[in-house]
Design an enzyme around this catalytic site. Structure first.
Site, PDB file in Angstrom:
ATOM      1  N   GLY A  45      -5.727  -5.376   4.795  1.00 58.20           N
ATOM      2  CA  GLY A  45      -5.389  -4.382   5.802  1.00 58.20           C
ATOM      3  C   GLY A  45      -4.540  -3.307   5.155  1.00 58.20           C
ATOM      4  O   GLY A  45      -3.865  -3.563   4.157  1.00 58.20           O
ATOM      5  N   GLN A  50       1.278   3.533   4.724  1.00 57.06           N
ATOM      6  CA  GLN A  50       1.401   2.841   3.429  1.00 57.06           C
ATOM      7  C   GLN A  50       0.855   3.673   2.281  1.00 57.06           C
ATOM      8  O   GLN A  50       1.109   3.366   1.110  1.00 57.06           O
ATOM      9  CB  GLN A  50       0.643   1.502   3.458  1.00 57.06           C
ATOM     10  CG  GLN A  50       1.334   0.417   4.267  1.00 57.06           C
ATOM     11  CD  GLN A  50       0.591  -0.888   4.139  1.00 57.06           C
ATOM     12  OE1 GLN A  50      -0.397  -1.117   4.816  1.00 57.06           O
ATOM     13  NE2 GLN A  50       1.052  -1.755   3.237  1.00 57.06           N
ATOM     14  N   CYS A  94       2.248  -8.460   1.782  1.00 53.78           N
ATOM     15  CA  CYS A  94       2.077  -7.049   2.110  1.00 53.78           C
ATOM     16  C   CYS A  94       1.992  -6.237   0.815  1.00 53.78           C
ATOM     17  O   CYS A  94       2.792  -6.454  -0.092  1.00 53.78           O
ATOM     18  CB  CYS A  94       3.267  -6.574   2.947  1.00 53.78           C
ATOM     19  SG  CYS A  94       3.194  -4.832   3.387  1.00 53.78           S
ATOM     20  N   LEU A  95       1.030  -5.314   0.745  1.00 54.89           N
ATOM     21  CA  LEU A  95       0.881  -4.493  -0.462  1.00 54.89           C
ATOM     22  C   LEU A  95       2.128  -3.663  -0.728  1.00 54.89           C
ATOM     23  O   LEU A  95       2.426  -3.335  -1.875  1.00 54.89           O
ATOM     24  CB  LEU A  95      -0.336  -3.573  -0.332  1.00 54.89           C
ATOM     25  CG  LEU A  95      -1.702  -4.261  -0.255  1.00 54.89           C
ATOM     26  CD1 LEU A  95      -2.805  -3.223  -0.075  1.00 54.89           C
ATOM     27  CD2 LEU A  95      -1.957  -5.110  -1.484  1.00 54.89           C
ATOM     28  N   HIS A 136       0.032  -7.275  11.911  1.00 56.87           N
ATOM     29  CA  HIS A 136       0.820  -6.852  10.732  1.00 56.87           C
ATOM     30  C   HIS A 136       0.681  -5.334  10.520  1.00 56.87           C
ATOM     31  O   HIS A 136       1.686  -4.632  10.333  1.00 56.87           O
ATOM     32  CB  HIS A 136       0.328  -7.640   9.510  1.00 56.87           C
ATOM     33  CG  HIS A 136       0.975  -7.261   8.218  1.00 56.87           C
ATOM     34  ND1 HIS A 136       1.771  -8.130   7.502  1.00 56.87           N
ATOM     35  CD2 HIS A 136       0.956  -6.110   7.501  1.00 56.87           C
ATOM     36  CE1 HIS A 136       2.214  -7.522   6.408  1.00 56.87           C
ATOM     37  NE2 HIS A 136       1.727  -6.290   6.378  1.00 56.87           N
ATOM     38  N   GLU A 137      -0.555  -4.838  10.567  1.00 56.03           N
ATOM     39  CA  GLU A 137      -0.778  -3.397  10.335  1.00 56.03           C
ATOM     40  C   GLU A 137      -0.212  -2.563  11.475  1.00 56.03           C
ATOM     41  O   GLU A 137       0.344  -1.486  11.258  1.00 56.03           O
ATOM     42  CB  GLU A 137      -2.275  -3.110  10.141  1.00 56.03           C
ATOM     43  CG  GLU A 137      -2.927  -3.852   8.994  1.00 56.03           C
ATOM     44  CD  GLU A 137      -2.169  -3.744   7.686  1.00 56.03           C
ATOM     45  OE1 GLU A 137      -1.562  -2.692   7.424  1.00 56.03           O
ATOM     46  OE2 GLU A 137      -2.159  -4.739   6.929  1.00 56.03           O
ATOM     47  N   HIS A 140       3.305  -1.878  10.933  1.00 52.20           N
ATOM     48  CA  HIS A 140       3.562  -0.784   9.983  1.00 52.20           C
ATOM     49  C   HIS A 140       3.635   0.555  10.721  1.00 52.20           C
ATOM     50  O   HIS A 140       4.498   1.390  10.424  1.00 52.20           O
ATOM     51  CB  HIS A 140       2.464  -0.707   8.922  1.00 52.20           C
ATOM     52  CG  HIS A 140       2.659  -1.642   7.757  1.00 52.20           C
ATOM     53  ND1 HIS A 140       3.816  -1.657   7.012  1.00 52.20           N
ATOM     54  CD2 HIS A 140       1.844  -2.579   7.213  1.00 52.20           C
ATOM     55  CE1 HIS A 140       3.703  -2.575   6.057  1.00 52.20           C
ATOM     56  NE2 HIS A 140       2.524  -3.148   6.157  1.00 52.20           N
TER      57      HIS A 140
HETATM   58 CO    CO Z   1       1.741  -4.686   5.045  1.00 55.17          CO
END
Ligand code: CO
Length: 178
Positions: A45, A50, A94-95, A136-137, A140
């Site tokens: 995701g 991000q 998470c990236l 999760h996204e 963000h």
């Molecule tokens: Co993330």
């Protein structure tokens, strides 16, 4: 297509609520770039903030996860989670917070309203891994990280690693909080 620069923990964009998407005419190149960046980083995701874009949208693709039957990338524009039910513990990463993983409790099933790429309003229900990634996204887009859910004790266990991300973009060691 192009890879987009990933914003890491500490980026002010990742602590801000994103702006509603109102201009759709040039969205497809951004979506393509976001998907390419997500695949390159082996993520499942990716939210627009991000990659430095202050817009309320994210992409998700869980097709590479074992036992997942969802086989295509999904795109959510101006999303709003309107219902959550149940509760389940799943380990997340998470990236933007590399090498830190933690078990997080979230709703098991969600209902989400959003616009698709054709600006058509959709209301869908999700469960399992899709529900997890979407929550999760979605966080963000509200300026929230998965690590925000950790108790103070658990937060203190990752504090050193977070500082290392701020300083060097990646921690010296990976850590998983159960
Ligand atoms: Co993330």
């Amino acid at each position: 297509m192009a890879l987009l620069p990933l914003q890491k923990y500490g980026s002010s964009l990742l602590r801000r609520k994103t702006k509603e998407v109102i201009e759709f005419s040039n969205l497809q190149p951004l979506l393509n770039d976001m998907l390419e960046t997500m695949y390159q980083e082996e993520g499942i995701g990716l939210a627009a903030n991000q990659v430095g874009i202050n817009q309320s949208l994210f992409v998700v693709d869980v097709s590479n996860i074992e036992d997942e039957t969802d086989t295509k990338p999904r795109i959510f524009i101006n999303p709003k989670i309107i219902d959550r039910e149940g509760s389940v513990d799943i380990e997340e990463g998470c990236l933007s917070v590399p090498e830190i993983r933690a078990v997080i409790t979230r709703a098991e099933n969600i209902t989400i309203e959003y616009l698709d790429v054709k600006q058509k309003k959709q209301t869908d229900q999700y469960s399992g891994m899709l529900a997890r990634v979407i929550q999760h996204e979605y966080d963000h887009l509200q300026g929230k990280y998965f690590t925000d859910y950790l108790s103070l004790t658990k937060k203190s266990m990752i504090q050193k690693r977070l500082v290392e991300i701020l300083q060097k973009g990646i921690p010296s060691k990976s850590i998983t909080i159960k």
